[in-house]
Design a protein around this motif. Sequence first.
Motif, PDB file in Angstrom:
ATOM      1  N   ARG A  54       0.863  -1.177   0.000  1.00 59.17           N
ATOM      2  CA  ARG A  54       0.000   0.000   0.000  1.00 59.17           C
ATOM      3  C   ARG A  54       0.903   1.231   0.000  1.00 59.17           C
ATOM      4  NH1 ARG A  54      -3.796   0.630   5.087  1.00 59.17           N
ATOM      5  NH2 ARG A  54      -1.742   0.965   6.002  1.00 59.17           N
ATOM      6  N   ALA A  55       1.046   1.841  -1.192  1.00 58.80           N
ATOM      7  CA  ALA A  55       2.038   2.906  -1.341  1.00 58.80           C
ATOM      8  C   ALA A  55       1.577   3.880  -2.421  1.00 58.80           C
ATOM      9  CB  ALA A  55       3.404   2.321  -1.706  1.00 58.80           C
ATOM     10  N   ALA A  56       2.221   5.030  -2.456  1.00 58.80           N
ATOM     11  CA  ALA A  56       2.037   5.992  -3.550  1.00 58.80           C
ATOM     12  C   ALA A  56       2.949   5.584  -4.695  1.00 58.80           C
ATOM     13  CB  ALA A  56       2.364   7.401  -3.066  1.00 58.80           C
ATOM     14  N   VAL A  57       2.394   5.462  -5.902  1.00 56.21           N
ATOM     15  CA  VAL A  57       3.119   4.961  -7.062  1.00 56.21           C
ATOM     16  C   VAL A  57       3.579   6.147  -7.904  1.00 56.21           C
ATOM     17  CG1 VAL A  57       3.014   3.495  -9.095  1.00 56.21           C
ATOM     18  CG2 VAL A  57       1.766   2.854  -7.026  1.00 56.21           C
ATOM     19  N   LEU A  58       4.860   6.160  -8.253  1.00 61.59           N
ATOM     20  CA  LEU A  58       5.434   7.149  -9.169  1.00 61.59           C
ATOM     21  C   LEU A  58       5.854   6.408 -10.431  1.00 61.59           C
ATOM     22  CD1 LEU A  58       5.781   8.498  -6.265  1.00 61.59           C
ATOM     23  CD2 LEU A  58       7.679   9.767  -7.278  1.00 61.59           C
ATOM     24  N   PHE A  59       5.094   6.646 -11.503  1.00 62.19           N
ATOM     25  CA  PHE A  59       5.404   6.004 -12.782  1.00 62.19           C
ATOM     26  C   PHE A  59       6.278   6.961 -13.578  1.00 62.19           C
ATOM     27  CE2 PHE A  59       4.734   4.748 -17.162  1.00 62.19           C
ATOM     28  CZ  PHE A  59       4.812   3.369 -17.095  1.00 62.19           C
TER      29      PHE A  59
ATOM     30  N   PHE B 287      -2.586  -0.211  -9.995  1.00 60.39           N
ATOM     31  CA  PHE B 287      -2.559   1.120  -9.379  1.00 60.39           C
ATOM     32  C   PHE B 287      -3.845   1.437  -8.625  1.00 60.39           C
ATOM     33  CE2 PHE B 287       0.199   2.328 -13.252  1.00 60.39           C
ATOM     34  CZ  PHE B 287       1.283   1.696 -12.682  1.00 60.39           C
ATOM     35  N   MET B 288      -4.791   0.520  -8.607  1.00 59.55           N
ATOM     36  CA  MET B 288      -6.070   0.809  -7.973  1.00 59.55           C
ATOM     37  C   MET B 288      -5.875   1.015  -6.474  1.00 59.55           C
ATOM     38  SD  MET B 288      -8.054   0.937 -10.502  1.00 59.55           S
ATOM     39  CE  MET B 288      -9.554   1.156  -9.567  1.00 59.55           C
ATOM     40  N   ASN B 289      -6.634   2.004  -5.953  1.00 61.63           N
ATOM     41  CA  ASN B 289      -6.611   2.352  -4.528  1.00 61.63           C
ATOM     42  C   ASN B 289      -5.230   2.802  -4.071  1.00 61.63           C
ATOM     43  OD1 ASN B 289      -9.339   1.558  -4.300  1.00 61.63           O
ATOM     44  ND2 ASN B 289      -8.712  -0.568  -3.927  1.00 61.63           N
ATOM     45  N   LYS B 290      -4.457   3.360  -4.991  1.00 61.42           N
ATOM     46  CA  LYS B 290      -3.135   3.892  -4.644  1.00 61.42           C
ATOM     47  C   LYS B 290      -2.991   5.280  -5.259  1.00 61.42           C
ATOM     48  CE  LYS B 290      -0.661  -0.549  -4.491  1.00 61.42           C
ATOM     49  NZ  LYS B 290      -1.736  -1.421  -4.934  1.00 61.42           N
ATOM     50  N   PRO B 291      -2.417   6.239  -4.539  1.00 59.19           N
ATOM     51  CA  PRO B 291      -2.113   7.540  -5.152  1.00 59.19           C
ATOM     52  C   PRO B 291      -1.124   7.361  -6.306  1.00 59.19           C
ATOM     53  CG  PRO B 291      -1.938   7.654  -2.758  1.00 59.19           C
ATOM     54  CD  PRO B 291      -2.081   6.213  -3.107  1.00 59.19           C
ATOM     55  N   LEU B 292      -1.445   7.917  -7.466  1.00 61.27           N
ATOM     56  CA  LEU B 292      -0.633   7.725  -8.673  1.00 61.27           C
ATOM     57  C   LEU B 292      -0.163   9.078  -9.202  1.00 61.27           C
ATOM     58  CD1 LEU B 292       0.498   5.957 -10.971  1.00 61.27           C
ATOM     59  CD2 LEU B 292      -1.733   6.170 -12.096  1.00 61.27           C
TER      60      LEU B 292
ATOM     61  N   LEU C 139     -10.282   9.715  -8.734  1.00 59.44           N
ATOM     62  CA  LEU C 139     -11.710   9.835  -8.496  1.00 59.44           C
ATOM     63  C   LEU C 139     -12.321   8.510  -8.065  1.00 59.44           C
ATOM     64  CD1 LEU C 139     -12.654  12.099 -11.534  1.00 59.44           C
ATOM     65  CD2 LEU C 139     -12.427  12.784  -9.153  1.00 59.44           C
ATOM     66  N   GLY C 140     -11.755   7.407  -8.557  1.00 57.84           N
ATOM     67  CA  GLY C 140     -12.259   6.097  -8.161  1.00 57.84           C
ATOM     68  C   GLY C 140     -11.995   5.781  -6.702  1.00 57.84           C
ATOM     69  N   GLN C 141     -11.009   6.432  -6.115  1.00 55.36           N
ATOM     70  CA  GLN C 141     -10.720   6.229  -4.698  1.00 55.36           C
ATOM     71  C   GLN C 141     -11.639   7.040  -3.794  1.00 55.36           C
ATOM     72  OE1 GLN C 141      -6.620   7.239  -4.202  1.00 55.36           O
ATOM     73  NE2 GLN C 141      -5.912   5.758  -5.729  1.00 55.36           N
TER      74      GLN C 141
ATOM     75  N   GLU D 229      -7.783   9.953   4.668  1.00 50.96           N
ATOM     76  CA  GLU D 229      -9.125   9.633   4.195  1.00 50.96           C
ATOM     77  C   GLU D 229      -9.503   8.189   4.528  1.00 50.96           C
ATOM     78  OE1 GLU D 229      -9.095  10.467   0.078  1.00 50.96           O
ATOM     79  OE2 GLU D 229      -8.945  12.658   0.321  1.00 50.96           O
ATOM     80  N   VAL D 230      -8.533   7.279   4.416  1.00 51.11           N
ATOM     81  CA  VAL D 230      -8.812   5.878   4.745  1.00 51.11           C
ATOM     82  C   VAL D 230      -9.158   5.727   6.225  1.00 51.11           C
ATOM     83  CG1 VAL D 230      -7.778   3.593   4.921  1.00 51.11           C
ATOM     84  CG2 VAL D 230      -7.461   4.947   2.851  1.00 51.11           C
ATOM     85  N   LYS D 231      -8.493   6.490   7.064  1.00 55.78           N
ATOM     86  CA  LYS D 231      -8.779   6.406   8.499  1.00 55.78           C
ATOM     87  C   LYS D 231     -10.129   7.016   8.848  1.00 55.78           C
ATOM     88  CE  LYS D 231      -3.932   6.374   9.945  1.00 55.78           C
ATOM     89  NZ  LYS D 231      -2.867   7.084  10.676  1.00 55.78           N
TER      90      LYS D 231
END
Length: 645
Positions: A253-258, A284-289, A324-326, A365-367
């Motif tokens: 569970r991490a922020a992804v940098l592509f 990448f779902m449910n991860k900051p991208l 937006l999906g998150q 937000e998750v908390k």
Amino acid sequence: MFVHKKIKMVQCNFKRITVVPNGMDIIDIILSRTHRQTPTVVHKGYAISRLRQFYMRKVKYTQQNFHEKLSTTSRSSRGWMISTLFMETSSMGRANLLSYVFWINTSRNLIGKISKDYVKLLKYADSLYRCKSLMVAALGRMCTVIKRVGPSLAYLQLIRQHMARLPSIDPNTRTMLICGYPNVGKSSFVNKITMADVDVQPYAFTTKSLFVGHTDYKYLRYQVIDTPGILDRPFEDRNIIEMCSITALAHLRAAVLFFLDISGSCGYTIAQQAALFHSIKSLFMNKPLIIVCNKTDLQPLEGIPDEDMKLVMQMKEEAMKTVLGQGGEASSDDSVLLTMSTLTEEGVIAVKNAACERLLNQRVEVKLKPKKINECLNRFHVAIPKPRDQKERPPSIPRAVLEAKAKQAAEKEKRKTEKDLENENGGAGVYSANLRKNYILANDEWKEDILPEILDGHNVYDFIDPDIIETLEELEREEEEEDDDFEMDGNDLTPEEQEALAAIRKKKSLLIQEHRMKKRTAENRPIDIHKRSVSVRGCKRERSLGREDGAEAMDIDVNQPNKKLRLRSRSLSRSRSQSRPPHEVVPGEGFKDSTQKAKALKLNRKSVKKRNKDARLGEADRVIPTLKPKHLFSGKRSTGKTQRR
């Protein structure tokens, strides 16, 4: 520290995993322990029941030790299975490890069955020989089982060594994950923002495993994971190195940098990199991208062809949909698509800050999503007072508080830090900070004084004399005058004073010459403490006798050219320094005559004779020496001597 999706995420330090011993080591350890921890002597007077218990205890103790050793290995091996990284990327994965763990458990059960069978046989053994034979057979069969499971233990040791080389990753902390094609600048970015030292080379797949670095943002620690490069090809065609990145994307569970190389210097076009993005976007779902366009020093983003720009915009739209999906708010273009250059370091800190901020907001937000926050809000109650009349009383802040707050804000804006002054005056190496400007002194001009007012806790002014130079010159003049007056020519003295002056000068010259002679011959004379004490007593006796021979010594010139005269004077001085006889009575000793003193000395010597013979220090010495020292009463006996058996 990767975990399977069906297992709770826990942190584990693989470097602390215990070593798995091989089969022969386990056998040596257990048999040695059995020999040491159980009785070893059987007497011929033992009954058969006691002999049975003796050998049954050895068999049961050996089985318990084997059971504990194999159980510990099995438990630790099951704990390793939480590592999805190794299990899913290794050519020998989870199924192989489970099979080896199964063989270990089977061996443990077989050893238990062997022990049970032979203990049952030992209960009906009818002789010492039969008991011993059954015990040897039981231990031999147990050792055979351990030898057969040796390859499994060796394989588990290889797994432990491999996992000990894996980085320590905490899956529960704030994490940034960097992915993309090979040679797009991922490792260079990690080296810029963390203290990690990842190898950077101008060819693909320089990074072959995961590397972890740590950085800080808003007083919080973030871990940054550099992954190996990924190629755009089917899942089954990817190798172990690529599967490291895929596994990390799937389970962390991490922020992804592509990362995108918009200059094309990595050897792959923007179209190929966009195809890779769309093929793994499900991870990448449910991860900051965040999409990072790197190497802008070679090719700015605005200068790429329209077709490539269209692909980049499509990737940005996909990233916006992910946000937006998150359930998050629509992000701006600056927070989803960023540009930078690791060579010039332009935009590197902006990319790091944006990723940390996105990750922090997502975790908050998750908390807040769970229902627990509503339960907490229900416990709060805001009291609103009832109006007692028709007059409105809006909330207000006192004017003094507003003025004080405005004053503090103005002072905070006006005050410049040393960093601001440094930037305004040429930067580091040009501007030198003034450390004295904030001194609290009575006069501001004193801040720039070379000489401090206080030094080492003392007032410097107390030690300063403004007329020191004049005083020094006056002292020098006085010393010169005293030196001139000290030399006497003898013209102003009376005849008696002149004779006394001549005697003093002669005595002084004699003392100097005697001292010089003793100094020249000091190296060749041995030091005798007894002689020195005797000479001291002789000097005291000379004083008691009224210095009868002292005058003679003063009249002899010790620096005479005749050697015989010098030797004679030395022998005279030695004869005067001889000690008194031991039987001579000195006033104050308490003896009537020399006969009584001699008798007392004899009794004294006789009383300490036994103590001296025993080599004792004194009357209080109660040490009992070794009556039979080992160096005299040990070793091999010679032939015919049996009295010391």
